[in-house]
Design a protein around this motif. Structure first.
Motif, PDB file in Angstrom:
ATOM      1  N   GLU A   1       0.855  -1.175   0.000  1.00 28.16           N
ATOM      2  CA  GLU A   1       0.000   0.000   0.000  1.00 28.16           C
ATOM      3  C   GLU A   1       0.894   1.228   0.000  1.00 28.16           C
ATOM      4  O   GLU A   1       2.111   1.129  -0.103  1.00 28.16           O
ATOM      5  CB  GLU A   1      -0.961  -0.020   1.190  1.00 28.16           C
ATOM      6  N   LEU A   2       0.292   2.402   0.155  1.00 28.28           N
ATOM      7  CA  LEU A   2       1.014   3.647  -0.082  1.00 28.28           C
ATOM      8  C   LEU A   2       2.251   3.811   0.796  1.00 28.28           C
ATOM      9  O   LEU A   2       3.306   4.213   0.323  1.00 28.28           O
ATOM     10  CB  LEU A   2       0.049   4.826   0.131  1.00 28.28           C
TER      11      LEU A   2
ATOM     12  N   ASN B   1       2.113  -0.047   5.771  1.00 29.68           N
ATOM     13  CA  ASN B   1       0.851  -0.639   5.301  1.00 29.68           C
ATOM     14  C   ASN B   1       1.088  -1.903   4.494  1.00 29.68           C
ATOM     15  O   ASN B   1       2.076  -1.998   3.759  1.00 29.68           O
ATOM     16  CB  ASN B   1       0.093   0.319   4.371  1.00 29.68           C
TER      17      ASN B   1
ATOM     18  N   TYR C   1       2.996   4.997  -6.904  1.00 30.96           N
ATOM     19  CA  TYR C   1       2.752   5.898  -5.778  1.00 30.96           C
ATOM     20  C   TYR C   1       3.527   7.192  -5.947  1.00 30.96           C
ATOM     21  O   TYR C   1       3.016   8.288  -5.679  1.00 30.96           O
ATOM     22  CB  TYR C   1       3.145   5.226  -4.463  1.00 30.96           C
TER      23      TYR C   1
ATOM     24  N   ALA D   1      -2.223   7.448   3.631  1.00 32.83           N
ATOM     25  CA  ALA D   1      -1.866   6.099   4.063  1.00 32.83           C
ATOM     26  C   ALA D   1      -2.373   5.794   5.460  1.00 32.83           C
ATOM     27  O   ALA D   1      -2.457   4.623   5.856  1.00 32.83           O
ATOM     28  CB  ALA D   1      -0.348   5.912   4.005  1.00 32.83           C
TER      29      ALA D   1
ATOM     30  N   THR E   1      -6.831   3.295   6.672  1.00 29.89           N
ATOM     31  CA  THR E   1      -6.860   1.879   6.306  1.00 29.89           C
ATOM     32  C   THR E   1      -8.286   1.357   6.397  1.00 29.89           C
ATOM     33  O   THR E   1      -8.966   1.532   7.396  1.00 29.89           O
ATOM     34  CB  THR E   1      -5.906   1.057   7.180  1.00 29.89           C
TER      35      THR E   1
END
Length: 497
Positions: free
Chosen positions: A78-79, A83, A148, A192, A195
């Protein structure tokens, strides 16, 4: 989000060509949808975004090591480096599949948590990590994925200035004053912090508008029931702070464009729809491309030849417009290439809470979408949007709008109106009675107790501060206790503090 992005810069010609290609994708999609099949047994899917923390419950920037150990398509970056994301294999809702989903999800989380511990971290399934500070939002903590980096560059370039975050909270229990966040950031990394659990449902073109409209109506009560994001950067803000934080952290509009009424990229929408095509067309009409990366596919020719096109440009563009209920084109199933992605829910607190939220959503959505007198014909669209904002800010203290000029409490709305709908919808979908009772019983317990993850977090921190702890100490201690309870599996409405 579309195909992998490998370029760091785009020309003016790229943007013009991309716009034309998106229009070609729309033309191909229109033809494809005319011939799409009905779905006899819709499948559900799920994505869960998770945080990584160290032994002190501080953010752990170790997602690359954890993902390298997991090495499977189920787990994604993820970003931010704190994460990861878990993808759950789609399956029908009927029978005992919800229980099988719970077992699979528990196994996936246990495996990811074990790998995280080998890298000096552990998993936290929570809407916003309470121990995040403004110092954690630096470009060096972004995941090492080109998309990203490029996305951040394009958002900041479109905005033309740093991003302002400004959120006024609601007082903690026993307090009369509110916290306020006002800060500027030169990165999109605050996104970020948000979530979520994203629920997917296969939907046929003929019934898509009804499902999307119904999902919009449910958004407000969803955030009330599942709120789990009350703290950000040391401040007590909304019960579900993800909603305003995500809107602001990815906003491409400087104040002047906001004043002109330019639409935000994190968007609830502005009207009830009559076709799924409305959503894709609005995305193309209203939003400039952020990632105008082109592929050689001729989507119109593919459809003319009887094939299923990738529609990569349309998918890429669609993935940079963050509707709370987003249309998704999925070419992996040529017969039924559409999904509805619900993005309202925060992660956590427990697996059983997550499955309860999913059961409530799928069941109620089914009943609302198949109603003889649709609620969206009796309710202004603006009321549904206001419910989302009020519910996210005030949680169970909200007053929600409902058809018939009714102002209702979340507790009454859930117990008297929506739980019977959810049960009937799940029964129609073939879900076993024992599972309906189990998961909807969790929702009923939450409504009766007026107790979400956010309520528990806020009460716990307030009690620790009254006992003399500083905000930082109270947040850290609360999170450590939260993680123990998260693994216990007991639903959050039964937690004490």
């Amino acid at each position: 989000m579309g195909h992998e992005v490998t370029r760091l810069k785009f020309s003016r010609r790229d943007r013009r060509d991309f716009r034309e290609k998106v229009q070609a994708c729309l033309d191909a999609l229109a033809t494809l949808l005319e011939n799409a099949a009905e779905i006899p047994s819709p499948k559900m899917g799920m994505e869960i975004e998770l945080n990584l923390v160290d032994e002190n419950c501080e953010p752990a920037m170790v997602n690359a090591a954890v993902l390298a150990d997991l090495a499977g398509p189920k787990y994604q970056s993820e970003l931010a480096q704190f994460n990861i994301e878990i993808n759950v294999e789609p399956r029908p809702l009927a029978g005992a599949n919800l229980a099988a989903l719970e077992d699979d999800l528990r196994a996936s989380l246990d495996l990811a948590d074990a790998r995280a511990r080998e890298s000096g971290g552990r998993l936290a399934m929570i809407g916003i990590l309470p121990t995040l500070r403004e110092g954690h939002f630096e470009q060096k903590w972004m995941s090492s994925d080109t998309r990203y980096t490029v996305l951040e560059q394009q958002i900041l370039a479109a905005r033309g200035e740093d991003i302002e975050l400004s959120i006024t909270g609601v007082p903690l229990p026993g307090r009369s004053t509110s916290d306020h966040l006002t800060t500027m950031t030169h990165t999109i990394l605050p996104e970020a912090a948000c979530t979520s659990v994203q629920l997917h449902l296969q939907v046929s073109p003929a019934t898509y508008a009804a499902h999307w409209n119904a999902a919009q109506i449910l958004a407000g009560i969803q955030v009330v029931l599942a709120a789990n994001s009350p703290f950000f950067a040391g401040r007590a803000l909304w019960h579900e702070t993800r909603i305003p934080l995500f809107e602001q952290a990815t906003d491409t509009r400087p104040p002047e464009l906001k004043n002109q009424g330019v639409r935000p990229r994190v968007w609830f929408g502005e009207r009830w729809i009559t076709s799924v095509f409305d959503l894709f067309e609005e995305n193309s009409r209203y939003f400039p491309a952020l990632l105008p990366d082109l592929t050689p596919e001729d989507p119109v020719a593919v459809v003319a030849g009887g094939g299923t096109p990738e529609l990569a440009e349309l998918t890429m563009h669609n993935g940079t417009i963050y509707r709370w209920n987003r249309p998704v084109y999925d070419p992996t199933d040529g017969r039924t290439p559409l999904r509805l992605e619900n993005r309202v829910l925060p992660a956590g607190p427990t697996i059983v809470d997550t499955l309860a939220d999913a059961a409530f959503y799928y069941g109620t959505l089914r009943s609302l979408a198949r109603s003889d007198r649709p609620l969206w014909t009796q309710m202004p669209f603006a009321a549904a949007e206001e419910n989302l904002r009020v519910g996210a800010r005030h949680g169970f203290d909200s007053v929600l709008q409902w058809p018939g000029n009714r102002a209702v409490s979340p507790q009454d709305l859930v117990q008297r109106t929506l739980l019977p709908m959810a049960d009937a919808g799940l029964e129609e979908l073939g879900v076993d009675a024992a599972l309906r009772d189990k998961y909807l019983g969790v929702i009923e317990g939450r409504a009766r107790a007026a107790r979400s993850g956010s309520v528990w977090q806020r009460e716990c921190v307030a009690a620790r501060e009254r006992a003399g702890q500083s905000r930082d100490s109270a947040l850290r201690a609360m999170l450590c206790e939260y993680l123990e309870r998260m693994h216990s599996g007991e639903p959050v409405h039964t937690w004490s503090w």
